[in-house]
Design a protein around this motif. Structure first.
Motif, PDB file in Angstrom:
ATOM      1  N   ALA A  84      -4.451   3.369   1.644  1.00  0.00           N
ATOM      2  CA  ALA A  84      -4.020   4.723   1.271  1.00  0.00           C
ATOM      3  C   ALA A  84      -4.210   4.901  -0.235  1.00  0.00           C
ATOM      4  O   ALA A  84      -4.544   5.978  -0.707  1.00  0.00           O
ATOM      5  CB  ALA A  84      -2.566   4.946   1.665  1.00  0.00           C
ATOM      6  N   ASP A 117       0.350   6.803   3.752  1.00  0.00           N
ATOM      7  CA  ASP A 117       0.181   5.555   4.503  1.00  0.00           C
ATOM      8  C   ASP A 117       1.054   5.521   5.766  1.00  0.00           C
ATOM      9  O   ASP A 117       1.362   4.452   6.265  1.00  0.00           O
ATOM     10  CB  ASP A 117       0.493   4.340   3.597  1.00  0.00           C
ATOM     11  CG  ASP A 117      -0.074   3.032   4.147  1.00  0.00           C
ATOM     12  OD1 ASP A 117      -1.193   3.041   4.678  1.00  0.00           O
ATOM     13  OD2 ASP A 117       0.624   2.003   4.031  1.00  0.00           O
ATOM     14  N   ASP A 174       0.809  -1.221   0.000  1.00  0.00           N
ATOM     15  CA  ASP A 174       0.000   0.000   0.000  1.00  0.00           C
ATOM     16  C   ASP A 174       0.842   1.271   0.000  1.00  0.00           C
ATOM     17  O   ASP A 174       0.574   2.194  -0.755  1.00  0.00           O
ATOM     18  CB  ASP A 174      -0.960  -0.012   1.203  1.00  0.00           C
ATOM     19  CG  ASP A 174      -1.987   1.115   1.122  1.00  0.00           C
ATOM     20  OD1 ASP A 174      -2.339   1.532  -0.003  1.00  0.00           O
ATOM     21  OD2 ASP A 174      -2.449   1.570   2.186  1.00  0.00           O
ATOM     22  N   ASP A 189      -3.651  -4.404   1.137  1.00  0.00           N
ATOM     23  CA  ASP A 189      -4.198  -3.932   2.413  1.00  0.00           C
ATOM     24  C   ASP A 189      -5.541  -4.577   2.768  1.00  0.00           C
ATOM     25  O   ASP A 189      -6.035  -4.400   3.881  1.00  0.00           O
ATOM     26  CB  ASP A 189      -4.343  -2.403   2.420  1.00  0.00           C
ATOM     27  CG  ASP A 189      -3.215  -1.736   3.202  1.00  0.00           C
ATOM     28  OD1 ASP A 189      -2.116  -2.304   3.238  1.00  0.00           O
ATOM     29  OD2 ASP A 189      -3.445  -0.652   3.785  1.00  0.00           O
ATOM     30  N   HIS A 229      -5.028   6.516   5.801  1.00  0.00           N
ATOM     31  CA  HIS A 229      -6.303   5.856   6.085  1.00  0.00           C
ATOM     32  C   HIS A 229      -6.297   5.180   7.457  1.00  0.00           C
ATOM     33  O   HIS A 229      -7.151   4.329   7.721  1.00  0.00           O
ATOM     34  CB  HIS A 229      -6.639   4.849   4.975  1.00  0.00           C
ATOM     35  CG  HIS A 229      -5.766   3.634   4.969  1.00  0.00           C
ATOM     36  ND1 HIS A 229      -6.268   2.360   5.077  1.00  0.00           N
ATOM     37  CD2 HIS A 229      -4.424   3.500   4.868  1.00  0.00           C
ATOM     38  CE1 HIS A 229      -5.260   1.500   5.041  1.00  0.00           C
ATOM     39  NE2 HIS A 229      -4.133   2.168   4.909  1.00  0.00           N
ATOM     40  N   HIS A 230      -5.333   5.516   8.309  1.00  0.00           N
ATOM     41  CA  HIS A 230      -5.276   4.929   9.656  1.00  0.00           C
ATOM     42  C   HIS A 230      -6.025   5.815  10.651  1.00  0.00           C
ATOM     43  O   HIS A 230      -5.661   6.978  10.816  1.00  0.00           O
ATOM     44  CB  HIS A 230      -3.826   4.788  10.122  1.00  0.00           C
ATOM     45  CG  HIS A 230      -3.020   3.825   9.300  1.00  0.00           C
ATOM     46  ND1 HIS A 230      -2.300   4.217   8.200  1.00  0.00           N
ATOM     47  CD2 HIS A 230      -2.838   2.495   9.431  1.00  0.00           C
ATOM     48  CE1 HIS A 230      -1.698   3.148   7.681  1.00  0.00           C
ATOM     49  NE2 HIS A 230      -2.009   2.092   8.409  1.00  0.00           N
TER      50      HIS A 230
HETATM   51 MN   LIG Z   1      -2.182   1.079   4.229  1.00  0.00          MN
END
Ligand SMILES: [Mn+2]
Length: 322
Positions: free
Chosen positions: A128, A83, A30, A158, A108-109
């Motif tokens: 991401a 990411d 990712d 991912d 995207h976390h």
């Molecule tokens: Mn990721």
């Protein structure tokens, strides 16, 4: 830190003349996919771009890299990370140079620490790469074959090949669009390389680890420890351990899987996975780490037995809340 929408982020990228793109240590599909997608996109607009990583990009991801990479030096007017949930994850060599200097983070976390000046975060996106795709749609950029291969790989890796519940209709719509535009990308072969093929050493190590699985909390927690000694014995490097985090989760009855990997300095890099209800990101955050609800990590020091006790204690508390 200012939160930015996809549109604002696209504008920011369009305004820059040159960018360094930072990805996390132990690079995965990712961060490599989203990093190189950005690189290709920015270059297609006549801008300069480079992807920087503290670690070497493992061989199996090299198909995403430009064929002939020029290592021309330039001073970027934008430093963007993709990411990278926590600045620490940039790894030592990038931190030395870029600590506190990230202008923009695309991620995207849910556990993102907000270390960048601007943050484009979609905690619901599967990867991401999914966020980067939405950003590209707001830019005059063509999704070329090389970009599509990067985006596909990041989204596949991912999501455990579209198996996890971070996969939603939007993820699959994007995949359909990539496949429609580029039917000639060898998608099945990418899946095989990412999810099936492993080195003989790793295959044998998996056999050993199967015999070393430890079960705790009435079987709700399955743990395994990968020591430096084992890795040396089977000739395995860190890159070859990818995917091992989900290994103990295959055991029936397991709610939380814990994989401890001994680092060269003796501390343990820990990966946790949750089968269903338990929030492992919350558990790892109590130990200074973080990640996603069902996939997270942290680092614990001490002897293997001490580290295990710390981990099992945190898992027990986390499971009580689930
Ligand atoms: Mn990721």
């Amino acid at each position: 830190m200012k939160e930015r929408t996809v549109k604002e982020t696209a504008q920011r990228l369009l305004q820059c003349e040159s960018a360094y793109i930072l990805i996390h240590r132990s690079p995965d599909g990712d961060c490599i996919g989203s990093g190189y997608t950005l690189l290709y996109a920015l270059r297609s607009l006549g801008k300069k771009a480079r992807v920087l990583c503290s670690d070497a990009i493992p061989e199996r991801y090299h198909f995403m890299l430009p064929e002939a990479e020029t290592l021309e030096m330039f001073y970027p007017d934008l430093i963007v990370s993709v990411d990278v949930a926590d600045e620490k994850l940039l790894g030592d060599s990038l931190l030395e140079e870029y600590e506190g200097r990230t202008d923009l983070c695309i991620d995207h976390h849910i556990s993102n620490t907000g270390y960048a000046k601007e943050l484009c975060l979609d905690g619901k996106a599967a990867a991401a790469c999914q966020v980067v795709y939405e950003i590209l749609r707001e830019m005059p950029v063509t999704i070329t074959k090389e970009i599509a291969a990067c985006l596909y790989t990041g989204m596949a890796t991912d999501t455990g090949c579209f198996m996890y519940d971070n996969v939603g209709p939007r993820t699959l719509h994007i995949i359909a669009e990539l496949m429609e535009a580029h039917p000639d990308i060898p998608y099945a072969s990418i899946n095989r390389q990412m999810f099936v093929v492993k080195s003989m050493g790793r295959m044998k190590l998996d056999g050993i680890l199967t015999n070393q699985l430890e079960r705790y909390l009435d079987g709700a927690c399955t743990l395994v420890c990968v020591t430096q000694k084992l890795m040396q014995e089977y000739g395995i490097d860190d890159a070859e351990l990818e995917g091992i985090a989900g290994f103990p989760l295959q055991v029936e009855g397991t709610e939380v899987s814990v994989v401890m990997k001994e680092r060269e300095d003796g501390a343990f890099r820990v990966s946790m996975r949750s089968a269903d209800r338990v929030n492992v990101s919350a558990i790892c955050q109590t130990l200074g780490g973080g990640g996603h609800v069902k996939a997270a990590g942290c680092t614990v020091s001490g002897t293997a037995e001490e580290a295990k006790r710390i981990l099992l204690d945190a898992v027990t508390k986390g499971m009580a809340k689930a």
